[in-house]
Design a protein around this motif. Structure first.
Motif, PDB file in Angstrom:
ATOM      1  N   ALA A  33       0.862  -1.189   0.000  1.00 34.24           N
ATOM      2  CA  ALA A  33       0.000   0.000   0.000  1.00 34.24           C
ATOM      3  C   ALA A  33       0.894   1.234   0.000  1.00 34.24           C
ATOM      4  N   VAL A  34       0.847   2.000  -1.082  1.00 31.17           N
ATOM      5  CA  VAL A  34       1.705   3.186  -1.200  1.00 31.17           C
ATOM      6  C   VAL A  34       0.991   4.366  -0.546  1.00 31.17           C
ATOM      7  N   SER A  35       1.545   4.775   0.607  1.00 31.07           N
ATOM      8  CA  SER A  35       0.817   5.703   1.486  1.00 31.07           C
ATOM      9  C   SER A  35       1.417   7.106   1.522  1.00 31.07           C
ATOM     10  N   LYS A  36       2.262   7.445   0.554  1.00 32.15           N
ATOM     11  CA  LYS A  36       2.819   8.807   0.508  1.00 32.15           C
ATOM     12  C   LYS A  36       1.701   9.832   0.484  1.00 32.15           C
ATOM     13  N   THR A  37       1.894  10.895   1.180  1.00 32.33           N
ATOM     14  CA  THR A  37       0.958  12.032   1.338  1.00 32.33           C
ATOM     15  C   THR A  37      -0.283  11.682   2.178  1.00 32.33           C
ATOM     16  N   GLU A  56       6.561   4.153   1.274  1.00 32.01           N
ATOM     17  CA  GLU A  56       6.670   5.596   1.450  1.00 32.01           C
ATOM     18  C   GLU A  56       7.772   6.163   0.560  1.00 32.01           C
ATOM     19  N   ASN A  57       7.576   7.415   0.108  1.00 31.79           N
ATOM     20  CA  ASN A  57       8.525   8.063  -0.812  1.00 31.79           C
ATOM     21  C   ASN A  57       9.318   9.200  -0.201  1.00 31.79           C
ATOM     22  N   TYR A  58       8.758   9.871   0.793  1.00 31.06           N
ATOM     23  CA  TYR A  58       9.364  11.105   1.297  1.00 31.06           C
ATOM     24  C   TYR A  58       9.841  10.867   2.724  1.00 31.06           C
ATOM     25  N   PHE A  79      10.798   1.659   1.640  1.00 31.48           N
ATOM     26  CA  PHE A  79      11.129   2.975   1.074  1.00 31.48           C
ATOM     27  C   PHE A  79      11.198   2.827  -0.439  1.00 31.48           C
ATOM     28  N   ILE A  80      10.412   3.646  -1.177  1.00 27.14           N
ATOM     29  CA  ILE A  80      10.324   3.482  -2.634  1.00 27.14           C
ATOM     30  C   ILE A  80      10.640   4.771  -3.391  1.00 27.14           C
ATOM     31  N   GLY A  81      11.078   5.817  -2.687  1.00 27.61           N
ATOM     32  CA  GLY A  81      11.325   7.108  -3.333  1.00 27.61           C
ATOM     33  C   GLY A  81      12.789   7.334  -3.657  1.00 27.61           C
ATOM     34  N   LEU A 161      14.422  -6.722  -8.424  1.00 23.53           N
ATOM     35  CA  LEU A 161      14.393  -5.531  -9.272  1.00 23.53           C
ATOM     36  C   LEU A 161      13.076  -4.780  -9.113  1.00 23.53           C
ATOM     37  N   MET A 162      13.172  -3.462  -9.301  1.00 28.09           N
ATOM     38  CA  MET A 162      11.983  -2.611  -9.273  1.00 28.09           C
ATOM     39  C   MET A 162      12.000  -1.721 -10.508  1.00 28.09           C
ATOM     40  N   ALA A 163      10.818  -1.416 -11.042  1.00 27.88           N
ATOM     41  CA  ALA A 163      10.763  -0.460 -12.155  1.00 27.88           C
ATOM     42  C   ALA A 163       9.467   0.336 -12.118  1.00 27.88           C
ATOM     43  N   ILE A 164       9.582   1.527 -12.677  1.00 30.23           N
ATOM     44  CA  ILE A 164       8.417   2.376 -12.962  1.00 30.23           C
ATOM     45  C   ILE A 164       8.481   2.645 -14.463  1.00 30.23           C
ATOM     46  N   PRO A 165       7.847   1.798 -15.275  1.00 30.54           N
ATOM     47  CA  PRO A 165       7.940   2.003 -16.729  1.00 30.54           C
ATOM     48  C   PRO A 165       7.268   3.313 -17.153  1.00 30.54           C
ATOM     49  N   GLY A 201       4.225  -2.720 -11.144  1.00 32.77           N
ATOM     50  CA  GLY A 201       2.774  -2.652 -11.231  1.00 32.77           C
ATOM     51  C   GLY A 201       2.256  -1.634 -10.239  1.00 32.77           C
ATOM     52  N   MET A 202       1.483  -0.668 -10.735  1.00 29.75           N
ATOM     53  CA  MET A 202       0.866   0.352  -9.903  1.00 29.75           C
ATOM     54  C   MET A 202      -0.647   0.319 -10.169  1.00 29.75           C
ATOM     55  N   SER A 203      -1.372   1.338  -9.711  1.00 30.73           N
ATOM     56  CA  SER A 203      -2.834   1.260  -9.841  1.00 30.73           C
ATOM     57  C   SER A 203      -3.273   1.040 -11.287  1.00 30.73           C
ATOM     58  N   GLY A 204      -2.567   1.664 -12.255  1.00 27.73           N
ATOM     59  CA  GLY A 204      -3.022   1.616 -13.642  1.00 27.73           C
ATOM     60  C   GLY A 204      -2.535   0.432 -14.457  1.00 27.73           C
ATOM     61  N   VAL A 217       3.242  -5.637  -5.930  1.00 29.10           N
ATOM     62  CA  VAL A 217       2.621  -4.538  -6.666  1.00 29.10           C
ATOM     63  C   VAL A 217       2.489  -3.355  -5.719  1.00 29.10           C
ATOM     64  N   ARG A 218       2.795  -2.167  -6.221  1.00 26.44           N
ATOM     65  CA  ARG A 218       2.827  -0.947  -5.391  1.00 26.44           C
ATOM     66  C   ARG A 218       1.616  -0.080  -5.741  1.00 26.44           C
ATOM     67  N   ILE A 219       0.620  -0.089  -4.847  1.00 28.98           N
ATOM     68  CA  ILE A 219      -0.663   0.504  -5.196  1.00 28.98           C
ATOM     69  C   ILE A 219      -1.004   1.646  -4.245  1.00 28.98           C
ATOM     70  N   GLY A 220      -1.160   2.836  -4.797  1.00 22.77           N
ATOM     71  CA  GLY A 220      -1.538   3.995  -3.992  1.00 22.77           C
ATOM     72  C   GLY A 220      -2.963   4.432  -4.264  1.00 22.77           C
ATOM     73  N   THR A 221      -3.159   5.067  -5.408  1.00 26.82           N
ATOM     74  CA  THR A 221      -4.443   5.694  -5.743  1.00 26.82           C
ATOM     75  C   THR A 221      -5.636   4.743  -5.615  1.00 26.82           C
ATOM     76  N   ALA A 222      -5.496   3.507  -6.040  1.00 25.13           N
ATOM     77  CA  ALA A 222      -6.634   2.583  -6.009  1.00 25.13           C
ATOM     78  C   ALA A 222      -7.054   2.228  -4.584  1.00 25.13           C
ATOM     79  N   PRO A 226      -7.098   9.828  -4.949  1.00 25.15           N
ATOM     80  CA  PRO A 226      -6.102  10.757  -5.508  1.00 25.15           C
ATOM     81  C   PRO A 226      -5.301  11.450  -4.406  1.00 25.15           C
ATOM     82  N   ARG A 227      -4.033  11.745  -4.713  1.00 28.33           N
ATOM     83  CA  ARG A 227      -3.166  12.363  -3.710  1.00 28.33           C
ATOM     84  C   ARG A 227      -3.220  13.879  -3.768  1.00 28.33           C
ATOM     85  N   ASP A 228      -3.019  14.503  -2.599  1.00 27.31           N
ATOM     86  CA  ASP A 228      -2.916  15.956  -2.498  1.00 27.31           C
ATOM     87  C   ASP A 228      -1.492  16.263  -2.037  1.00 27.31           C
TER      88      ASP A 228
END
Ligand code: PLP
Length: 234
Positions: A33-37, A56-58, A79-81, A161-165, A201-204, A217-222, A226-228
């Motif tokens: 669960a990607v919980s940044k912000t 978390e990213n920050y 930590f993913i940032g 390995l990790m990627a953000i295509p 793999g992310m929400s989309g 799989v790293r899922i935030g928005t779903a 949406p993040r603020d």
């Protein structure tokens, strides 16, 4: 508006369906669960619904949440940032996993700064799989040399390995990048037989990632909506 528990359940159902379609056991796939912000109380809600892995990213924001939730002592923190080399110590001290290692200097510092009383830090190499100019990550051609060096460090364990295509809604293009990631992991395994993790793999695009072997799989928005970013300090 559906609450966090409903959204978590529906993401888990998506994962289960994608795993079944790929002929894989869903138990092979960890939902991060990607919980940044997001505020600590939302992480608490997710925890109450059974969620245990948080990404978390920050740094500053994540340390505050780790402190606020310290009584929930079976959370696994990832930590993913992006990592600045002068900020490695608190990451080495407070996290269980780091997905965003893309150079030897960062890996060395994390290993040196990992406290002796903690298990080795789990590491993924971040791969710039589409060779994008603006993106972090080690280029695919450099992954073998970096993995060889990192594997010699005592207090970290290279897991995968990790990627953000490149973002795309085209399923073919999504599958293509994830397939190259799976191949890269396969290419490293003869010299690094313990590698078992593909963080992708992310929400989309989680379905495409699972079809190509994602294990995290790293899922935030779903999950959280949406993040603020207005209050975010890096
Ligand atoms: C924010 C983020 C995610 C989550 O993205 P969503 O599209 O909200 O699911 C995953 N991975 C990384 C590295 C991120 O920074």
């Amino acid at each position: 508006m559906p609450c966090i528990i409903d959204k978590l359940n529906s993401v888990q159902q998506q994962i289960d369906a994608a795993a079944a379609a790929a002929g894989r056991p869903a138990s092979e796939i960890t939902l991060l669960a990607v919980s940044k912000t997001r505020p600590a109380n939302e992480l608490r809600d997710a925890y109450a619904a059974g969620q245990r892995h948080f990404g978390e990213n920050y740094l500053q924001e994540s340390l505050e949440k780790i402190e606020a939730l310290s009584e929930l002592n079976d959370i696994t923190w990832h930590f993913i940032g992006p990592i600045q080399s002068n900020k490695t110590r608190p990451i080495a001290e407070h996290f269980h996993w780091v997905h965003s290692v893309d150079r030897i200097k960062i890996a060395r510092r994390l290993s040196e700064q990992r406290p002796d009383n903690l298990a080795p830090l789990n590491i993924c190499l971040q791969i710039n799989i589409d060779g994008e100019e603006s993106k972090a990550g080690c280029l695919p051609d450099d992954a073998q040399a970096l993995a060889d060096e990192i594997a010699t460090l005592p207090n970290i364990t290279l897991r995968g390995l990790m990627a953000i295509p490149q973002a795309t809604s085209d399923p073919e293009q999504q599958a293509n990048a994830f397939r190259r990631m799976q191949q890269l992991l396969t290419d490293l395994q003869p010299s690094h037989p313990d590698l078992d993790t593909l963080s992708m793999g992310m929400s989309g695009d989680m379905e495409a990632a699972i079809a190509q072997g994602a294990t995290i799989v790293r899922i935030g928005t779903a999950i959280f909506g949406p993040r603020d970013y207005s209050n975010t300090q890096k």
